[in-house]
Write a protein that holds these residues in place. Structure first.
Motif, short mmCIF file in Angstrom:
data_model
loop_
_atom_site.label_atom_id
_atom_site.label_comp_id
_atom_site.label_asym_id
_atom_site.label_seq_id
_atom_site.Cartn_x
_atom_site.Cartn_y
_atom_site.Cartn_z
N THR A 1 4.11 14.15 -6.98
CA THR A 1 2.70 13.99 -6.69
C THR A 1 2.32 14.89 -5.54
OG1 THR A 1 2.78 11.70 -7.43
CG2 THR A 1 0.92 12.31 -6.05
N LYS A 2 1.16 15.52 -5.66
CA LYS A 2 0.64 16.35 -4.57
C LYS A 2 -0.22 15.48 -3.66
CE LYS A 2 0.59 20.72 -7.04
NZ LYS A 2 -0.26 21.83 -7.50
N LEU A 3 0.02 15.61 -2.37
CA LEU A 3 -0.66 14.79 -1.38
C LEU A 3 -1.31 15.70 -0.34
CD1 LEU A 3 -1.21 11.97 -0.08
CD2 LEU A 3 0.97 12.25 1.11
N GLY B 1 5.10 11.03 3.49
CA GLY B 1 4.87 11.47 2.11
C GLY B 1 6.04 12.28 1.57
N ALA C 1 6.70 13.18 -2.26
CA ALA C 1 5.46 13.90 -2.56
C ALA C 1 5.51 15.32 -2.00
CB ALA C 1 4.27 13.15 -1.97
N THR D 1 3.50 17.74 0.08
CA THR D 1 2.44 17.46 1.04
C THR D 1 1.83 18.73 1.62
OG1 THR D 1 3.99 17.32 2.88
CG2 THR D 1 3.50 15.28 1.70
N HIS E 1 -4.01 13.60 -4.76
CA HIS E 1 -4.14 12.42 -3.90
C HIS E 1 -4.42 12.85 -2.46
CE1 HIS E 1 -2.01 10.89 -7.39
NE2 HIS E 1 -2.20 9.65 -6.97
N LEU F 1 0.94 4.65 1.71
CA LEU F 1 1.28 5.77 0.83
C LEU F 1 1.86 5.29 -0.50
CD1 LEU F 1 2.65 8.53 3.21
CD2 LEU F 1 0.53 8.53 1.89
N HIS F 2 2.68 4.24 -0.49
CA HIS F 2 3.18 3.67 -1.74
C HIS F 2 2.02 3.28 -2.64
CE1 HIS F 2 7.52 3.49 -1.76
NE2 HIS F 2 7.54 3.04 -0.51
N LEU G 1 0.17 6.55 -3.88
CA LEU G 1 0.93 7.38 -4.81
C LEU G 1 1.15 6.71 -6.17
CD1 LEU G 1 3.47 8.92 -2.27
CD2 LEU G 1 1.44 10.02 -3.28
N GLN G 2 0.99 5.39 -6.25
CA GLN G 2 1.07 4.70 -7.54
C GLN G 2 -0.19 4.88 -8.37
OE1 GLN G 2 2.57 0.60 -7.55
NE2 GLN G 2 3.28 0.99 -5.46
#
Length: 174
Positions: free
Chosen positions: A5-7, A28, A33, A35, A74, A163-164, A167-168
């Motif tokens: 996932t991109k954060l 992250g 992730a 970041t 995100h 963050l959990h 990211l979900q």
């Protein structure tokens, strides 16, 4: 196997909220992730003014900002409370972002966003104002938020939990 996932961690301050943003970046990465930090205080983005917009169009830095943000699924926003509300650097950036394209909600619609604040004034008015504005723009704002100050510093466990939750979430396809 899916890609990480991109954060994007956005800060609207070069002080305590920048430090808080850096903690979100580290956590992250620990969670897997990809970041990126966006410090709005480093941008040479002019104050949004409808007259300037009408006469000169959208500045290249605002277009670049929009492209950067669009490519990251995100976001976490770390901002201080200014006069009981959202900091001017964030409000101005948001205005420039919302006048690009045909739909002012386009960049935000369905996007998962978390909010955090380190603020001398408490931060609750900021978080309320920011939540109202982001949901108006169509974002999926995480129910939990992080509010910290000198008397109540942000805990690593709280950052990780926020963050959990973020990211979900999956960006909504509209």
């Amino acid at each position: 196997m899916s890609s990480p996932t991109k954060l994007l961690v956005i800060t609207a301050s070069n002080g305590e909220n920048l430090q808080l943003a850096q903690r979100f970046i580290q956590t992250g990465r620990k969670l897997g992730a990809t970041t990126e930090l966006l410090d709005l205080t480093t941008l040479d983005l002019p104050l949004y003014n409808p007259r300037t917009h009408a006469q000169e169009g959208i500045p290249p830095v605002a277009k670049s900002l929009s492209n950067q943000m669009e490519g990251i699924s995100h976001w976490v926003i770390c901002a201080p409370e200014y006069n009981g509300s959202i900091p001017p650097v964030f409000t101005s950036a948001l205005a420039w972002l919302s006048v690009q394209g045909d739909d002012f909600r386009n960049l935000f619609n369905g996007r998962p966003i978390a909010m955090a604040s380190f603020s001398g004034g408490g931060g609750m008015e900021l978080l309320l104002s920011l939540r109202i504005q982001l949901t108006h723009l169509g974002a999926q704002v995480v129910g939990r938020q992080l509010m910290s100050n000198n008397n109540k510093p942000a805990q690593d466990e709280s950052i990780e939990d926020l963050l959990h939750r973020l990211l979900q979430m999956k960006p909504l396809q509209l």
